[in-house]
Design a protein around this motif. Sequence first.
Motif, PDB file in Angstrom:
ATOM      1  N   ALA C 113       0.718  -1.323   0.077  1.00  0.00           N
ATOM      2  CA  ALA C 113       0.023   0.017   0.071  1.00  0.00           C
ATOM      3  C   ALA C 113       0.964   1.311  -0.075  1.00  0.00           C
ATOM      4  O   ALA C 113       0.363   2.506  -0.078  1.00  0.00           O
ATOM      5  CB  ALA C 113      -0.820   0.080   1.399  1.00  0.00           C
ATOM      6  N   ALA C 127      -6.614   3.752  -4.634  1.00  0.00           N
ATOM      7  CA  ALA C 127      -5.524   4.296  -3.573  1.00  0.00           C
ATOM      8  C   ALA C 127      -6.162   4.826  -2.346  1.00  0.00           C
ATOM      9  O   ALA C 127      -5.658   4.739  -1.341  1.00  0.00           O
ATOM     10  CB  ALA C 127      -4.821   5.382  -4.216  1.00  0.00           C
ATOM     11  N   ASP C 128      -7.490   4.842  -2.346  1.00  0.00           N
ATOM     12  CA  ASP C 128      -8.161   5.584  -1.060  1.00  0.00           C
ATOM     13  C   ASP C 128      -8.381   4.491  -0.107  1.00  0.00           C
ATOM     14  O   ASP C 128      -9.121   4.800   1.058  1.00  0.00           O
ATOM     15  CB  ASP C 128      -9.280   6.515  -1.273  1.00  0.00           C
ATOM     16  N   VAL C 130      -6.125   3.670   1.562  1.00  0.00           N
ATOM     17  CA  VAL C 130      -5.187   4.337   2.398  1.00  0.00           C
ATOM     18  C   VAL C 130      -5.634   5.715   2.869  1.00  0.00           C
ATOM     19  O   VAL C 130      -5.842   6.722   1.982  1.00  0.00           O
ATOM     20  CB  VAL C 130      -3.605   4.564   1.804  1.00  0.00           C
ATOM     21  N   ASP C 131      -6.037   5.821   4.386  1.00  0.00           N
ATOM     22  CA  ASP C 131      -6.571   7.157   4.703  1.00  0.00           C
ATOM     23  C   ASP C 131      -5.649   7.430   6.124  1.00  0.00           C
ATOM     24  O   ASP C 131      -4.890   6.726   6.199  1.00  0.00           O
ATOM     25  CB  ASP C 131      -8.099   7.285   4.505  1.00  0.00           C
ATOM     26  N   TYR C 132      -6.613   8.375   6.635  1.00  0.00           N
ATOM     27  CA  TYR C 132      -5.710   8.821   8.065  1.00  0.00           C
ATOM     28  C   TYR C 132      -5.422   7.604   9.106  1.00  0.00           C
ATOM     29  O   TYR C 132      -4.579   7.705   9.923  1.00  0.00           O
ATOM     30  CB  TYR C 132      -6.435   9.741   8.811  1.00  0.00           C
ATOM     31  N   ARG C 133      -6.486   6.550   8.720  1.00  0.00           N
ATOM     32  CA  ARG C 133      -6.264   5.266   9.644  1.00  0.00           C
ATOM     33  C   ARG C 133      -5.063   4.553   9.403  1.00  0.00           C
ATOM     34  O   ARG C 133      -4.614   3.428  10.110  1.00  0.00           O
ATOM     35  CB  ARG C 133      -7.506   4.703   9.722  1.00  0.00           C
ATOM     36  N   GLY C 134      -4.516   4.642   7.940  1.00  0.00           N
ATOM     37  CA  GLY C 134      -3.814   3.655   7.444  1.00  0.00           C
ATOM     38  C   GLY C 134      -4.420   2.884   6.370  1.00  0.00           C
ATOM     39  O   GLY C 134      -4.969   3.436   5.537  1.00  0.00           O
ATOM     40  N   ALA C 135      -3.527   1.730   6.161  1.00  0.00           N
ATOM     41  CA  ALA C 135      -4.095   1.098   4.947  1.00  0.00           C
ATOM     42  C   ALA C 135      -5.201  -0.034   5.218  1.00  0.00           C
ATOM     43  O   ALA C 135      -4.496  -0.976   5.872  1.00  0.00           O
ATOM     44  CB  ALA C 135      -2.718   0.233   4.270  1.00  0.00           C
ATOM     45  N   ARG C 298      -2.236  -1.837   9.792  1.00  0.00           N
ATOM     46  CA  ARG C 298      -2.677  -0.960   8.561  1.00  0.00           C
ATOM     47  C   ARG C 298      -1.349  -0.125   8.287  1.00  0.00           C
ATOM     48  O   ARG C 298      -1.400   1.140   7.547  1.00  0.00           O
ATOM     49  CB  ARG C 298      -3.654   0.064   9.185  1.00  0.00           C
ATOM     50  N   VAL C 300       2.070   1.255   6.380  1.00  0.00           N
ATOM     51  CA  VAL C 300       2.568   1.251   4.831  1.00  0.00           C
ATOM     52  C   VAL C 300       4.034   0.852   4.766  1.00  0.00           C
ATOM     53  O   VAL C 300       4.367   0.766   3.786  1.00  0.00           O
ATOM     54  CB  VAL C 300       2.012   2.471   4.377  1.00  0.00           C
TER      55      VAL C 300
END
Lengths: 310, 310, 310, 310
Positions: C113, C127-128, C130-135, C298, C300
């Motif tokens: 990720a 791709a999303d 992956v956000d502020y919480r991680g992958a 989560r 990367v």
Amino acid sequence: MPELPVEVKELAARVRNWGRWGPDDELGTLNLIDAAAVLRGAAEIRTGRRLALGIPLDEKGPQTGVVPGRINPLRTMLMINHPYLKGDRRNFCNSDDSVTMGLQAGTHWDALAHVSYDGRIWNGYPADVVDYRGARRCGIEKVRTLVSRGVLLDVARARGVERLPGGSAVTAEDLDAAAELGRVRIEPGDVVFVRTGQMQLLRAGDRSGYVAPAPGPSLRTVEWLHRHDVAAVATDSFTGEVFPAELPDTYLPIHLLHLVEMGLTQGQNFDLEALAADCAEDGRYAFFVDATPLPFTRAVASPVNPVAIK
Amino acid sequence: MPELPVEVKELAARVRNWGRWGPDDELGTLNLIDAAAVLRGAAEIRTGRRLALGIPLDEKGPQTGVVPGRINPLRTMLMINHPYLKGDRRNFCNSDDSVTMGLQAGTHWDALAHVSYDGRIWNGYPADVVDYRGARRCGIEKVRTLVSRGVLLDVARARGVERLPGGSAVTAEDLDAAAELGRVRIEPGDVVFVRTGQMQLLRAGDRSGYVAPAPGPSLRTVEWLHRHDVAAVATDSFTGEVFPAELPDTYLPIHLLHLVEMGLTQGQNFDLEALAADCAEDGRYAFFVDATPLPFTRAVASPVNPVAIK
Amino acid sequence: MPELPVEVKELAARVRNWGRWGPDDELGTLNLIDAAAVLRGAAEIRTGRRLALGIPLDEKGPQTGVVPGRINPLRTMLMINHPYLKGDRRNFCNSDDSVTMGLQAGTHWDALAHVSYDGRIWNGYPADVVDYRGARRCGIEKVRTLVSRGVLLDVARARGVERLPGGSAVTAEDLDAAAELGRVRIEPGDVVFVRTGQMQLLRAGDRSGYVAPAPGPSLRTVEWLHRHDVAAVATDSFTGEVFPAELPDTYLPIHLLHLVEMGLTQGQNFDLEALAADCAEDGRYAFFVDATPLPFTRAVASPVNPVAIK
Amino acid sequence: MPELPVEVKELAARVRNWGRWGPDDELGTLNLIDAAAVLRGAAEIRTGRRLALGIPLDEKGPQTGVVPGRINPLRTMLMINHPYLKGDRRNFCNSDDSVTMGLQAGTHWDALAHVSYDGRIWNGYPADVVDYRGARRCGIEKVRTLVSRGVLLDVARARGVERLPGGSAVTAEDLDAAAELGRVRIEPGDVVFVRTGQMQLLRAGDRSGYVAPAPGPSLRTVEWLHRHDVAAVATDSFTGEVFPAELPDTYLPIHLLHLVEMGLTQGQNFDLEALAADCAEDGRYAFFVDATPLPFTRAVASPVNPVAIK
């Protein structure tokens, strides 16, 4: 259907300040602090007495994990009397420290970018102005200074109690009663401190009790703050508003109304106990206040150690 | 033989304030700030103008690794518009952030416990009052408020230069000239801001040039600050004193004289550029100042965003 | 027009493994590590010799700020011989430490990720994830173990140099020559270590030189790794691929081809110097390897201390 | 009088290994891992099955604040699909993350420098080899690799229970019974995993119950581990030993006996549940193990994701 209830939406429409200070504004009601407000505050300085309102920044802070990742300050030493010159302790020795903390861990201001709903933050900016880099709009660094006249609204004292019970909604009548108790008239640009007494729980070490349930500003104080053109509002609780919320399908709705709709900077975890005692003693509930945040670039909050000066 | 040179030791003896405020004192010259000093400061508030002196807190800060572990603020997002109610973005969404930073990364006050020599910190306390838990004595939280009259001593302007050259020692004559330029008389309890112009380098992105060599207070200003009973002194440089030091076998000797001997709270990385321009414009070099640190328990320093109010 | 150049896109199409292990796959080529690969690796254990490939985790690590926020490990003490029982040091005393670091600060594996382009990560996931919480997909914790036969491809030695020059592209021919030098045949599921010698710069303290320019795998090795069904590939450089890139309008294109298209887990900052010396001495370039990442949920990436066992 | 009780001191004298590997040794019983031990371990690899023993590294980890400052991993994103080339998402986009954590937050090895008493750590080094810079002696980086034969001693299964009750002391007889159950003979240099089942509590989300009270190795297992020349011992609990301790005036005495006296590297928070199920199924309680720590310079512990391979 967790959309905001219709009564909250109607209230939102009544207090909305979007566009009031132009389409590019990032300060909201802090715009109400003008030179007159500062001078009005300065006029309250009469004895030179100073009271700091920040809670201690250490591991005993109010964070319990309820907001994931928002940790109490973890301060560690980088150096301890480290001798710089050839290891000789007879000369310069340095101690240095470092901290990791949630910017909202202790006494803090929320930036206007802190919360959103319906894809919007203050002034109608799209919520995605906040991304992994922080807040491109309405970050805390936009608040260059936060200095004005401060007013303590001691709701607990006005109600004749030590501390409002958890879950108790502060009302407009409460605020009026507290203003009357303090013989003070709120003026545009004032910074208002609403005391519930909840901080006593944290001071007693009851972290969970402090967090929730909590008394505080409610749907019934929003229009009052709007009508009085308050510049910023701070409370002595974790949530900064009555918690749990008054209506179903709402979660911290006052945050949305203050920050998103009114552009009203708000603060939490202010320790108002000593200030309240002082005001009760001298009967003066207005003072000069400096509560300027730290200029964290693009941050959605900042710790602060506000000072009331009388 | 990196022991302190004899002339520094003799100077130390002349400015030593140990015991002056009793054997248990942890405030040093901040004791000089009394109600009169605050009122004297308040009397300087005339137009309501406010100027913040803190540099931006972000990764572009002045830390280059020269002080191991003292990192520029590393601020990261904990949540970005996180929807709390069933994932519905039409309702409450939260953004939250966190920071890791050296407490001296940006604009900051040194606590009196920050440095030691010969096994002693301020007031003669043994240096080991600082351990892995922090400063049991003279931690920054002991400074409850730092509010007084502030005075800008614009040495660069008094010397007729934009910026003092790196390595240039500020002298007592410089301070006198700057006071005269500002038509101001230092009084006990004043907080003094010494401007060298060095901050221009940081603002221009020249981090290394900013760090060293640096102009600043020197062995020739220590007695001046002592004689005038200054409460605290802040500079617009990384080291807070001329660097490299004037004498062999010394490293940041002014730190030792200020913090250990005089108990003089000192600050670094203050951005005095806008303030200097303002003072030059209105001809008023005195103002009200609040530069209260954050109450980090047992910390040897604290970030601060000082505000000058005129 | 910074879209990927057409030749890279064509190469991408040739090596794309999307769907090869089903639509829900999050492991990519790590799927190629089966029991046979592990047993093949185990068969290489003959002398019991062990070599760790991780670089020291401390402030001297390779991070220079070129990747904002990715800091070298900042390890600090939480306690130092803290006496737990009534402060009596004759009994239990505890030392404890804490770290803040970029997960890619030192020797590490990229999670699949880690990078994206055209809105996609490995296997075509958006791709999303992956956000502020991680992958949510393809986080490093999905790699439960990473154990197989390892093969050192000592390209520097095969080319007869101590170290490839910065910016030198490793080619398929280089890999063949290195395999021949090591008298080893790559088999599906092998973990391949490509040595350029670049690590010598970091070991010598030349952090900037180490980072860039760098030799490494290139557009000319991607199909080779694909054809040989390599499970994972690690290098002894910061970027993990030739840098600057070979073509205009590309930036770390090998990352995209490996991680996004092939699902090929890749690692950087592996110290292969001692391993290379050992292989040169005994003439055995294959070994058992465990390079299992830490199970950061989560994440990367993960730091790793890989061990080669012969 | 919290000095160590006399029976503990006598036990200490019986198991003390100081000087056994020379006056400069920093590895203790890890010295017992020789090539033969590694080859003995490798001989256990028969099916290629791999089992990781590390618990997830995230905010749900076992830290409750009971060890001040030792926080669960706080992982945050530094970048999320950040487009490097002119902001064009059709090309290279990067995600990166960072972590702050106690080095003993999750599954970890204690370094021999982790604890002290009577002013001494392992091999008699003075305790002050640990200071603000970390462990000058016996830091975790001295353990270059930790690879050997591993043996699971499933005490819970040997006792016929799912999980030992909190506070239950594991005895030498328990270890013998578990070895017999596993039909395995401990040999010098083996790494021993003692399973109590306590990890089930953490997996079920009962963090406090997991921490204490805890079953585990006790004063009655120390000599057994000494006699069998175990290289390292790991447990599936927070404290790594029975807690509360068996005798008054003791606190984690097994830590002192293992780390200080025997130089026995020990680990905590190992998840042995899946491994135990696997061993029960195939009847094989010995395996190859790699549990090499990360090379944190001067650290008193390191996270690890150990892998058992059969």
